[in-house]
Design a protein around this motif. Structure first.
Motif, mmCIF file in Angstrom:
data_model
loop_
_atom_site.group_PDB
_atom_site.id
_atom_site.type_symbol
_atom_site.label_atom_id
_atom_site.label_comp_id
_atom_site.label_asym_id
_atom_site.label_seq_id
_atom_site.Cartn_x
_atom_site.Cartn_y
_atom_site.Cartn_z
ATOM 1 N N GLU A 273 0.846 -1.208 0.000
ATOM 2 C CA GLU A 273 0.000 0.000 0.000
ATOM 3 C C GLU A 273 0.874 1.247 0.000
ATOM 4 N N THR A 274 1.963 1.181 0.788
ATOM 5 C CA THR A 274 2.994 2.223 0.734
ATOM 6 C C THR A 274 4.244 1.571 0.163
ATOM 7 N N PRO A 275 4.518 1.738 -1.133
ATOM 8 C CA PRO A 275 5.643 1.048 -1.773
ATOM 9 C C PRO A 275 6.973 1.336 -1.067
ATOM 10 N N LYS A 276 7.872 0.315 -1.056
ATOM 11 C CA LYS A 276 9.147 0.436 -0.360
ATOM 12 C C LYS A 276 10.307 0.138 -1.299
ATOM 13 N N TYR A 277 11.368 0.923 -1.147
ATOM 14 C CA TYR A 277 12.614 0.670 -1.867
ATOM 15 C C TYR A 277 13.771 1.089 -0.960
ATOM 16 N N PHE A 278 14.477 0.096 -0.454
ATOM 17 C CA PHE A 278 15.612 0.360 0.431
ATOM 18 C C PHE A 278 16.838 -0.344 -0.120
ATOM 19 N N GLN A 279 17.952 0.373 -0.153
ATOM 20 C CA GLN A 279 19.204 -0.213 -0.594
ATOM 21 C C GLN A 279 20.352 0.515 0.100
ATOM 22 N N ILE A 280 21.328 -0.258 0.555
ATOM 23 C CA ILE A 280 22.459 0.353 1.249
ATOM 24 C C ILE A 280 23.702 -0.486 1.029
ATOM 25 N N ARG A 281 24.839 0.155 1.034
ATOM 26 C CA ARG A 281 26.140 -0.503 0.885
ATOM 27 C C ARG A 281 26.982 -0.187 2.112
ATOM 28 N N LYS A 282 27.372 -1.222 2.830
ATOM 29 C CA LYS A 282 28.209 -1.051 4.014
ATOM 30 C C LYS A 282 28.894 -2.365 4.338
ATOM 31 N N THR A 283 29.834 -2.310 5.252
ATOM 32 C CA THR A 283 30.585 -3.509 5.615
ATOM 33 C C THR A 283 29.816 -4.346 6.627
ATOM 34 N N ILE A 284 30.131 -5.621 6.690
ATOM 35 C CA ILE A 284 29.491 -6.513 7.649
ATOM 36 C C ILE A 284 29.934 -6.168 9.066
#
Length: 403
Positions: A273-284
């Protein structure tokens, strides 16, 4: 108490000898920037009473002395405003000494974590009524155990819809995350969310795709929709900080690689209903100025392909496999079965969790969950402790800081 103080020959530093025999050496610029006089010392949050760009670049101390008990003064050449004298509490100065020995002591105090042995300890439990209706001391003890071990269990949580939110809000407001303020975990035959199946999961820490992943997670086994006839579905948790320190001990190189070579986490659901787009680059793994481990990010289920320099690919997967295998060592894990009314509470920035696969056998495995901010939890814990006169633990909690 200060026994003596003297400025260095060039005036750029001040040396102090303390009553206990300790020596401190402070830079003149550090003393000036931290002045506590009536003009410079902030009286309100976010207040800055003087424009520091107007302070001379090269500060030379011309005199230092104790004018009254507990107050230390420094005169600085060409200081602004005119005739200004830097003033500091001697107790504050001693507390903020940054000599090598004091810095090492701070690291030792804040970096020490307790890793309970699963073969010797069971999960600490608390009664919901004691936490929700008892005195503030009960809440403090509950949070103190969470700070200490990273997880605990609240028993006999009422089975009404949304009670998990009420439990979480004893600490602070809940977070609104990818799936809302309250989320549910049950087998609905989902083809988009793997946790909403009856399959076993890999160890994971929820939602590393956020810049700041959820801090504390609450998972409430609901009645009557958490049936004993369900076979399997045991919960497992492992302390990721313990695993990472084992990795560092077994291979400093693999530890270094996971601290420097990044991976990607991604969650996309445009059909919501509220579209989501999450992306991130980081170390473990993340370390700080003192090379102390301060953060871990881990969720194989939302990882994407790494895109790094050619020479880093093979070392990354070598280190990744090593770390993965450590997580699955049976002597490091707590394994248990949630009972109806149980609420598992854990630090999502320190502890990874999973479950085994399960069969319904005519029943249902149904949980409701919520998150709160890690720093808000720590603030509540320390504030409660100070108010109640209880000893508090100033240790790292996985929020990317060792203090």
């Amino acid at each position: 108490m200060i026994l003596s103080a003297v400025e260095s020959c060039d005036g750029k530093e001040v040396e102090i000898k303390w009553e206990d025999g300790h020596f401190s050496r402070f830079h003149t610029i550090w003393l000036r920037y931290n002045c506590q006089c009536g003009t410079c010392h902030r009286k309100l949050i976010n207040e800055l009473t003087i424009d520091r760009t107007k302070i001379p670049k090269d500060l030379i101390a011309t005199a230092c002395y104790i004018k009254e008990p507990g107050r230390f003064y420094i005169e600085i050449k060409d200081d602004v405003p005119v005739d200004h004298k830097t003033e500091l509490s001697s107790a504050w100065l001693r507390e903020h000494c940054y000599c090598d020995a004091c810095l090492q002591h701070t690291v030792e105090v804040t970096s020490s974590l307790t890793f309970p042995d699963p073969s010797q300890h069971s999960i600490t439990t608390f009664e919901y009524k004691d936490v929700a209706e008892g005195p503030a001391l009960n809440v403090f003890r509950w949070l103190d155990n969470l700070i200490l071990n990273g997880f605990n269990l609240v028993k006999n949580v009422p089975r009404e819809h949304g009670t998990v939110v009420k439990l979480a809000e004893i600490v602070c407001p809940v977070l609104y995350q990818t799936y809302g303020k309250l989320f549910e975990v049950f087998d609905d035959g989902s083809i988009s969310v793997f946790s909403n199946t009856n399959k076993g999961l890999h160890y994971h820490m929820d939602q590393p795709q956020y810049e700041s992943a959820p801090g504390v997670q609450f998972l409430h086994a609901m009645k009557p929709r958490f049936d004993e006839c369900v076979s399997g579905g045991e919960s497992l948790i492992v302390d990721m900080f313990q695993c990472a320190e084992i990795l560092r001990k077994e291979s400093e190189e693999n530890f270094r690689v996971l601290c420097t070579v990044p991976t990607v986490w991604k969650t996309v659901d445009v059909k919501m209903e509220t579209p989501k787009y999450f992306q991130i680059r980081k170390t473990i793994l993340e370390t700080d100025y003192d090379n102390q481990l301060v953060a871990i990010h881990w969720n194989p289920g939302t990882e994407e392909a790494i895109q790094v320099r050619h020479d880093d690919v093979t070392p990354f997967y070598t280190a990744y496999r090593h770390f993965w295998k450590i997580l699955h060592r049976e002597d490091l894990r707590f394994k248990f079965r949630l009972q109806p009314g149980d609420c598992l509470v854990f630090n999502n920035r320190r502890v990874a969790h999973t479950r085994t696969g399960f069969e319904h056998n005519g029943g249902e495995r149904f949980l409701q969950g919520a998150y709160i901010n890690l720093d808000e939890m720590r603030s509540k814990y320390i504030s409660l402790g100070l108010t109640l006169g209880e000893k508090v633990r100033f240790t790292k909690i996985g929020n990317r800081s060792c203090i």
